[in-house]
Motif scaffolding. Structure first.
Motif, PDB file in Angstrom:
ATOM      1  N   LEU A 149       8.900 -21.239 -15.470  1.00 25.81           N
ATOM      2  CA  LEU A 149      10.022 -21.195 -16.399  1.00 25.81           C
ATOM      3  C   LEU A 149      11.053 -22.251 -16.010  1.00 25.81           C
ATOM      4  O   LEU A 149      11.575 -22.973 -16.871  1.00 25.81           O
ATOM      5  N   GLY A 150      11.332 -22.354 -14.714  1.00 21.86           N
ATOM      6  CA  GLY A 150      12.261 -23.374 -14.243  1.00 21.86           C
ATOM      7  C   GLY A 150      11.755 -24.777 -14.508  1.00 21.86           C
ATOM      8  O   GLY A 150      12.528 -25.679 -14.855  1.00 21.86           O
ATOM      9  N   VAL A 151      10.450 -24.982 -14.350  1.00 18.32           N
ATOM     10  CA  VAL A 151       9.844 -26.286 -14.633  1.00 18.32           C
ATOM     11  C   VAL A 151       9.983 -26.620 -16.122  1.00 18.32           C
ATOM     12  O   VAL A 151      10.307 -27.752 -16.487  1.00 18.32           O
ATOM     13  N   LEU A 152       9.749 -25.621 -16.977  1.00 18.70           N
ATOM     14  CA  LEU A 152       9.918 -25.830 -18.417  1.00 18.70           C
ATOM     15  C   LEU A 152      11.343 -26.269 -18.730  1.00 18.70           C
ATOM     16  O   LEU A 152      11.551 -27.272 -19.435  1.00 18.70           O
ATOM     17  N   PHE A 153      12.332 -25.553 -18.205  1.00 17.07           N
ATOM     18  CA  PHE A 153      13.722 -25.917 -18.442  1.00 17.07           C
ATOM     19  C   PHE A 153      14.016 -27.314 -17.895  1.00 17.07           C
ATOM     20  O   PHE A 153      14.782 -28.080 -18.490  1.00 17.07           O
ATOM     21  N   GLY A 154      13.398 -27.633 -16.749  1.00 14.55           N
ATOM     22  CA  GLY A 154      13.617 -28.941 -16.141  1.00 14.55           C
ATOM     23  C   GLY A 154      13.129 -30.071 -17.017  1.00 14.55           C
ATOM     24  O   GLY A 154      13.813 -31.093 -17.178  1.00 14.55           O
ATOM     25  N   TYR A 155      11.955 -29.915 -17.605  1.00 15.31           N
ATOM     26  CA  TYR A 155      11.424 -30.969 -18.473  1.00 15.31           C
ATOM     27  C   TYR A 155      12.205 -31.062 -19.789  1.00 15.31           C
ATOM     28  O   TYR A 155      12.458 -32.167 -20.293  1.00 15.31           O
ATOM     29  N   LEU A 156      12.581 -29.918 -20.341  1.00 14.46           N
ATOM     30  CA  LEU A 156      13.367 -29.948 -21.577  1.00 14.46           C
ATOM     31  C   LEU A 156      14.683 -30.685 -21.352  1.00 14.46           C
ATOM     32  O   LEU A 156      15.127 -31.464 -22.203  1.00 14.46           O
ATOM     33  N   TYR A 157      15.286 -30.447 -20.199  1.00 13.46           N
ATOM     34  CA  TYR A 157      16.534 -31.142 -19.878  1.00 13.46           C
ATOM     35  C   TYR A 157      16.282 -32.631 -19.620  1.00 13.46           C
ATOM     36  O   TYR A 157      17.014 -33.495 -20.120  1.00 13.46           O
ATOM     37  N   HIS A 158      15.234 -32.944 -18.865  1.00 12.90           N
ATOM     38  CA  HIS A 158      14.946 -34.343 -18.542  1.00 12.90           C
ATOM     39  C   HIS A 158      14.659 -35.165 -19.803  1.00 12.90           C
ATOM     40  O   HIS A 158      15.167 -36.273 -19.952  1.00 12.90           O
ATOM     41  N   TRP A 159      13.842 -34.626 -20.700  1.00 12.20           N
ATOM     42  CA  TRP A 159      13.484 -35.366 -21.907  1.00 12.20           C
ATOM     43  C   TRP A 159      14.679 -35.536 -22.849  1.00 12.20           C
ATOM     44  O   TRP A 159      14.846 -36.598 -23.438  1.00 12.20           O
ATOM     45  N   SER A 160      15.470 -34.493 -22.982  1.00 13.31           N
ATOM     46  CA  SER A 160      16.554 -34.532 -23.972  1.00 13.31           C
ATOM     47  C   SER A 160      17.852 -35.098 -23.416  1.00 13.31           C
ATOM     48  O   SER A 160      18.657 -35.661 -24.169  1.00 13.31           O
ATOM     49  N   GLY A 161      18.064 -34.963 -22.107  1.00 15.50           N
ATOM     50  CA  GLY A 161      19.328 -35.375 -21.520  1.00 15.50           C
ATOM     51  C   GLY A 161      20.455 -34.412 -21.853  1.00 15.50           C
ATOM     52  O   GLY A 161      21.629 -34.713 -21.624  1.00 15.50           O
ATOM     53  N   LYS A 162      20.105 -33.250 -22.393  1.00 13.78           N
ATOM     54  CA  LYS A 162      21.099 -32.265 -22.820  1.00 13.78           C
ATOM     55  C   LYS A 162      20.930 -30.989 -21.987  1.00 13.78           C
ATOM     56  O   LYS A 162      19.977 -30.229 -22.176  1.00 13.78           O
ATOM     57  N   LEU A 163      21.855 -30.748 -21.075  1.00  9.17           N
ATOM     58  CA  LEU A 163      21.773 -29.564 -20.229  1.00  9.17           C
ATOM     59  C   LEU A 163      21.906 -28.288 -21.057  1.00  9.17           C
ATOM     60  O   LEU A 163      21.376 -27.239 -20.694  1.00  9.17           O
ATOM     61  N   SER A 164      22.602 -28.390 -22.177  1.00  5.32           N
ATOM     62  CA  SER A 164      22.771 -27.224 -23.051  1.00  5.32           C
ATOM     63  C   SER A 164      21.430 -26.733 -23.578  1.00  5.32           C
ATOM     64  O   SER A 164      21.279 -25.539 -23.865  1.00  5.32           O
ATOM     65  N   VAL A 165      20.439 -27.621 -23.699  1.00  6.05           N
ATOM     66  CA  VAL A 165      19.105 -27.211 -24.156  1.00  6.05           C
ATOM     67  C   VAL A 165      18.474 -26.265 -23.136  1.00  6.05           C
ATOM     68  O   VAL A 165      17.908 -25.225 -23.506  1.00  6.05           O
TER      69      VAL A 165
END
Length: 226
Positions: A149-165
């Motif tokens: 789950l943490g890895v998923l959040f990490g990639y979503l943040y890395h790709w988007s550049g949006k921590l809010s995601v």
């Protein structure tokens, strides 16, 4: 501690304007993030059941891990035994909203970014941060699904550049579990805490695994190829 301290370190250690972490997020992106989180929850339920049934033997670590798991289980049951609607709202703030903001600030906003600079490799940073994120919860019979789950959040943040995601994904994961428990205690749905720890039926897991792949790929292409 999980909000103020990471925010302070982001400004001091990373010397990054706090506003850079929160670019504008469209309603479409919010919806896509929520769909990814829900779909991944179904897949992760199978991994969670597998992790929970792991046999660590009779070592001192295994005994300590079991005791820690039981203590946290008692605490969780106490927090999520909703006596009133006000109690549920308070629990939602404490268990869903505050961790979504604070833990993402700490792990993705601060630690993942520091590891990215240190290792010059975002994959190493994301997976290492995901492991620390899971381990710090001290629930070793659930460390693998929480790490993923943490890895998923990490990639979503890395790709988007949006921590809010990442925060929206985290809020969805924690919030839906609380809502399900509250509705069960109100007699609206028939589900027990024990059933929530079980894997979804395998046809559903396979279906949602494919859906998760499709949604995550759509998210990736939205930012990497734009």
């Amino acid at each position: 501690m999980f909000i103020g301290v990471p925010a302070l370190f982001i400004g001091i250690a990373l010397k990054t304007p706090f506003s850079d972490y929160f670019p504008k997020v469209s309603f479409g992106l919010i919806g896509l993030t929520i769909l990814i989180s829900i779909s991944f929850m179904v897949v992760n339920s199978a991994i969670g059941e597998w992790n929970m049934n792991l046999d660590f033997g009779s070592s001192e670590f295994a005994e300590w891990a079991k005791r820690s798991e039981e203590q946290l289980k008692v605490l969780t049951e106490h927090i999520t035994n909703f006596n009133t609607t006000t109690h549920f709202i308070l629990a939602f703030v404490v268990v869903a909203i505050i961790p979504a903001i604070g833990e993402e600030l700490l792990f993705r906003g601060l630690i993942q970014n520091m590891f990215s600079r240190a290792f010059a490799n975002h994959h190493v940073a994301i997976w290492l941060t995901g492991f620390i994120f899971a381990a710090i919860h001290m629930q070793f019979f659930g460390v693998v699904p929480r790490m993923l789950l943490g890895v998923l959040f990490g990639y979503l943040y890395h790709w988007s550049g949006k921590l809010s995601v990442a925060m929206i994904g985290h809020l969805t994961n924690n919030g839906l579990a609380l809502i399900a428990l509250y509705l069960a205690q109100q007699g609206v749905v028939e589900v027990s805490p024990e059933q929530m720890e079980e894997s979804a039926p395998w046809p559903a897991v396979i279906l949602f695994a494919g859906l998760s792949f499709f949604l995550i790929r759509a998210f990736y292409k939205r930012f990497v190829y734009e």
